[in-house]
Design a protein around this motif. Structure first.
Motif, PDB file in Angstrom:
ATOM      1  N   ASP A  78       0.880  -1.395   0.073  1.00 47.84           N
ATOM      2  CA  ASP A  78       0.179   0.038  -0.161  1.00 47.84           C
ATOM      3  C   ASP A  78       0.911   1.161  -0.081  1.00 47.84           C
ATOM      4  N   THR A 102      -3.802  -2.080  -3.258  1.00 45.82           N
ATOM      5  CA  THR A 102      -4.729  -2.721  -2.260  1.00 45.82           C
ATOM      6  C   THR A 102      -4.896  -4.177  -2.615  1.00 45.82           C
ATOM      7  N   VAL A 140      -7.781  -5.540  -3.320  1.00 45.72           N
ATOM      8  CA  VAL A 140      -8.575  -5.704  -4.210  1.00 45.72           C
ATOM      9  C   VAL A 140      -8.000  -5.603  -5.428  1.00 45.72           C
ATOM     10  N   PRO A 158      -5.181  -1.698   2.886  1.00 45.19           N
ATOM     11  CA  PRO A 158      -6.543  -1.124   3.067  1.00 45.19           C
ATOM     12  C   PRO A 158      -7.487  -2.145   2.138  1.00 45.19           C
ATOM     13  N   GLU A 159      -8.716  -1.893   2.294  1.00 41.84           N
ATOM     14  CA  GLU A 159      -9.894  -2.717   1.636  1.00 41.84           C
ATOM     15  C   GLU A 159      -9.776  -4.063   1.797  1.00 41.84           C
TER      16      GLU A 159
END
Length: 216
Positions: free
Chosen positions: A10, A36, A38, A59-60
């Motif tokens: 990230d 990320t 995703v 994150p995510e």
């Protein structure tokens, strides 16, 4: 052919540093970056790299869940994941290997060791350092496990002995010394175990040794 690598982290600066490092090696190339979990899943499915350098905390979607999703597909991507983290914590080691990762390194690993690790992972081996194996073993001994002995139906007595030693964290050379056989013979036993137990790599053999009750 060069080993195709995807870098997932990230932090853009960290990704850039890994890219520069990887591309200093003539036999390695970076084919994509993701910031990320995703993005990582989408990128890996699209590029189908040989090795992924996967950050854990993102994150995510974290790196462990991203790894699980990629490797749990009905048509899984034949990729090997090397987890990278700044945190040397038991739960990360256990969760990463359960998700299907083939290795686990800290981000302060020397550059030459990281490049070597990528090659080891790409060759189909697991990068399971003794210290990581000890943490994995400690984690297994803390957790209640339902042993499944059926997984060993096709495994010979000698192969069970080898699997027990793999579960204890011994290398091929150490297994050979323990059994008084050649390293080639020890490696052959491990290869047959990988095939019979449908294990992706040595890390999964360690897990199989515990789940079958051979090691406890």
């Amino acid at each position: 052919m060069s080993v195709r690598v995807v870098v997932v982290d990230d932090q853009a600066l960290v990704r850039a540093g890994f890219r520069v490092l990887v591309e200093t090696a003539p036999d390695l190339s970076v084919v994509g970056e993701a910031g990320t979990g995703v993005e990582a899943v989408e990128l890996i499915r699209r590029e189908r790299p040989d090795v992924v350098l996967m950050d854990i905390q993102m994150p995510e979607l974290d790196g462990i869940e991203a790894t699980r999703r990629v490797l749990a597909d009905p048509d899984p991507v034949p990729v090997r994941v090397l987890m990278l983290t700044t945190f040397d914590l038991d739960r990360y080691v256990y969760a990463a290997l359960r998700a299907g990762a083939s290795g686990f390194l800290l981000k302060d690993t020397p550059p030459a060791d990281l490049l070597a690790a990528i090659r080891v992972i790409a060759a189909g081996e697991a990068l399971l350092a003794p210290s990581v194996t000890r943490r994995l073993i400690a984690e297994f001994t803390r957790r209640p496990t339902v042993h499944d002995h059926r997984a060993l139906d096709e495994v010979t007595e000698r192969e069970r002995e080898v699997l027990r030693l793999v579960g204890r964290g011994l290398s091929n050379a150490e297994i050979a010394e323990h059994l008084h056989v050649s390293i080639a013979t020890a490696k052959s036993h491990v290869s047959r175990l990988l095939m019979k137990l449908q294990a992706r790599d040595r890390a999964q053999l360690v897990i199989a040794a515990y789940q079958s009750g051979l090691v406890g």
